[in-house]
Design a protein around this motif. Sequence first.
Motif, PDB file in Angstrom:
ATOM      1  N   PRO A   1       6.887   8.885   6.346  1.00  0.00           N
ATOM      2  CA  PRO A   1       7.380   7.624   5.782  1.00  0.00           C
ATOM      3  C   PRO A   1       7.350   7.603   4.256  1.00  0.00           C
ATOM      4  O   PRO A   1       8.303   7.154   3.618  1.00  0.00           O
ATOM      5  CB  PRO A   1       6.438   6.569   6.378  1.00  0.00           C
ATOM      6  CG  PRO A   1       6.020   7.186   7.686  1.00  0.00           C
ATOM      7  CD  PRO A   1       5.875   8.653   7.390  1.00  0.00           C
ATOM      8  N   LEU A   2       6.290   8.115   3.645  1.00  0.00           N
ATOM      9  CA  LEU A   2       6.198   8.150   2.184  1.00  0.00           C
ATOM     10  C   LEU A   2       7.356   8.957   1.602  1.00  0.00           C
ATOM     11  O   LEU A   2       8.025   8.511   0.673  1.00  0.00           O
ATOM     12  CB  LEU A   2       4.851   8.743   1.752  1.00  0.00           C
ATOM     13  CG  LEU A   2       4.637   8.871   0.243  1.00  0.00           C
ATOM     14  CD1 LEU A   2       3.175   8.674  -0.094  1.00  0.00           C
ATOM     15  CD2 LEU A   2       5.103  10.199  -0.294  1.00  0.00           C
TER      16      LEU A   2
ATOM     17  N   GLU B   1      -1.844  19.242  -0.814  1.00  0.00           N
ATOM     18  CA  GLU B   1      -2.041  19.079  -2.256  1.00  0.00           C
ATOM     19  C   GLU B   1      -1.514  17.727  -2.734  1.00  0.00           C
ATOM     20  O   GLU B   1      -2.139  17.072  -3.576  1.00  0.00           O
ATOM     21  CB  GLU B   1      -1.340  20.207  -3.018  1.00  0.00           C
ATOM     22  CG  GLU B   1      -1.987  21.559  -2.832  1.00  0.00           C
ATOM     23  CD  GLU B   1      -1.130  22.716  -3.315  1.00  0.00           C
ATOM     24  OE1 GLU B   1      -1.712  23.773  -3.612  1.00  0.00           O
ATOM     25  OE2 GLU B   1       0.120  22.581  -3.398  1.00  0.00           O
ATOM     26  N   LEU B   2      -0.372  17.303  -2.192  1.00  0.00           N
ATOM     27  CA  LEU B   2       0.171  16.003  -2.577  1.00  0.00           C
ATOM     28  C   LEU B   2      -0.770  14.892  -2.128  1.00  0.00           C
ATOM     29  O   LEU B   2      -1.058  13.970  -2.895  1.00  0.00           O
ATOM     30  CB  LEU B   2       1.574  15.797  -2.007  1.00  0.00           C
ATOM     31  CG  LEU B   2       2.230  14.455  -2.354  1.00  0.00           C
ATOM     32  CD1 LEU B   2       2.329  14.254  -3.873  1.00  0.00           C
ATOM     33  CD2 LEU B   2       3.595  14.353  -1.709  1.00  0.00           C
ATOM     34  N   SER B   3      -1.256  14.982  -0.913  1.00  0.00           N
ATOM     35  CA  SER B   3      -2.192  13.975  -0.413  1.00  0.00           C
ATOM     36  C   SER B   3      -3.413  13.871  -1.324  1.00  0.00           C
ATOM     37  O   SER B   3      -3.836  12.780  -1.710  1.00  0.00           O
ATOM     38  CB  SER B   3      -2.628  14.326   1.014  1.00  0.00           C
ATOM     39  OG  SER B   3      -3.590  13.396   1.470  1.00  0.00           O
TER      40      SER B   3
ATOM     41  N   ARG C   1       0.831  -1.214   0.000  1.00  0.00           N
ATOM     42  CA  ARG C   1       0.000   0.000   0.000  1.00  0.00           C
ATOM     43  C   ARG C   1       0.862   1.259   0.000  1.00  0.00           C
ATOM     44  O   ARG C   1       0.627   2.206  -0.757  1.00  0.00           O
ATOM     45  CB  ARG C   1      -0.934  -0.015   1.207  1.00  0.00           C
ATOM     46  CG  ARG C   1      -1.875   1.155   1.262  1.00  0.00           C
ATOM     47  CD  ARG C   1      -2.869   0.989   2.444  1.00  0.00           C
ATOM     48  NE  ARG C   1      -3.662   2.165   2.605  1.00  0.00           N
ATOM     49  CZ  ARG C   1      -3.336   3.204   3.361  1.00  0.00           C
ATOM     50  NH1 ARG C   1      -2.222   3.201   4.058  1.00  0.00           N
ATOM     51  NH2 ARG C   1      -4.124   4.242   3.443  1.00  0.00           N
ATOM     52  N   LEU C   2       1.898   1.272   0.854  1.00  0.00           N
ATOM     53  CA  LEU C   2       2.792   2.424   0.902  1.00  0.00           C
ATOM     54  C   LEU C   2       3.577   2.535  -0.403  1.00  0.00           C
ATOM     55  O   LEU C   2       3.762   3.636  -0.926  1.00  0.00           O
ATOM     56  CB  LEU C   2       3.739   2.328   2.097  1.00  0.00           C
ATOM     57  CG  LEU C   2       4.725   3.481   2.285  1.00  0.00           C
ATOM     58  CD1 LEU C   2       4.022   4.837   2.354  1.00  0.00           C
ATOM     59  CD2 LEU C   2       5.576   3.251   3.536  1.00  0.00           C
TER      60      LEU C   2
ATOM     61  N   VAL D   1      -2.333   8.744   1.566  1.00  0.00           N
ATOM     62  CA  VAL D   1      -1.591   9.108   2.776  1.00  0.00           C
ATOM     63  C   VAL D   1      -2.043  10.510   3.145  1.00  0.00           C
ATOM     64  O   VAL D   1      -2.059  11.408   2.298  1.00  0.00           O
ATOM     65  CB  VAL D   1      -0.063   9.077   2.540  1.00  0.00           C
ATOM     66  CG1 VAL D   1       0.683   9.564   3.771  1.00  0.00           C
ATOM     67  CG2 VAL D   1       0.400   7.682   2.147  1.00  0.00           C
ATOM     68  N   LEU D   2      -2.417  10.685   4.392  1.00  0.00           N
ATOM     69  CA  LEU D   2      -2.864  11.996   4.855  1.00  0.00           C
ATOM     70  C   LEU D   2      -1.672  12.935   5.026  1.00  0.00           C
ATOM     71  O   LEU D   2      -0.552  12.492   5.290  1.00  0.00           O
ATOM     72  CB  LEU D   2      -3.622  11.858   6.173  1.00  0.00           C
ATOM     73  CG  LEU D   2      -4.894  11.014   6.096  1.00  0.00           C
ATOM     74  CD1 LEU D   2      -5.504  10.850   7.486  1.00  0.00           C
ATOM     75  CD2 LEU D   2      -5.899  11.620   5.132  1.00  0.00           C
TER      76      LEU D   2
END
Length: 133
Positions: free
Chosen positions: A82-83, A66-68, A40-41, A75-76
């Motif tokens: 971590p991402l 914006e990336l989320s 998932r990650l 990913v919030l």
Amino acid sequence: MSSSATGPAPAPGLPPGVGLVLTVGERYAVGERRYTLTPRLAEAVVRARVVLIDVAAHREVITYGELSESIGGAVLPRHMGPLLHMLGYDCAERGEPSLPALVINQAKGEVGTDDDAWAPLERSACWEYWAQG
């Protein structure tokens, strides 16, 4: 998602050849902790990579929020550490500038790490590396 020498297969809807050079199931340092790169990650990192390459090509930056949103909320914003670390490792393995330098805190206008001195140089390197021809 399975890993191969060229990375996992791209998530549905992503261009062919897009994947990670990191290995799903491996543990990577994120600050003082170690995180496992889950399927998932890994998918979220691949999606973020595609978004950030486009951001770099346009010599722009993007906020955590914006990336989320751009990766479908996989990913919030508050949990991007971590991402972004995984993406940084992926960039390093490829010999590329660090795409996480393009992700900024909206209020601060800079990356969210305690030491942000690295970011401007890496950001410029990303812009040059991914510049549109």
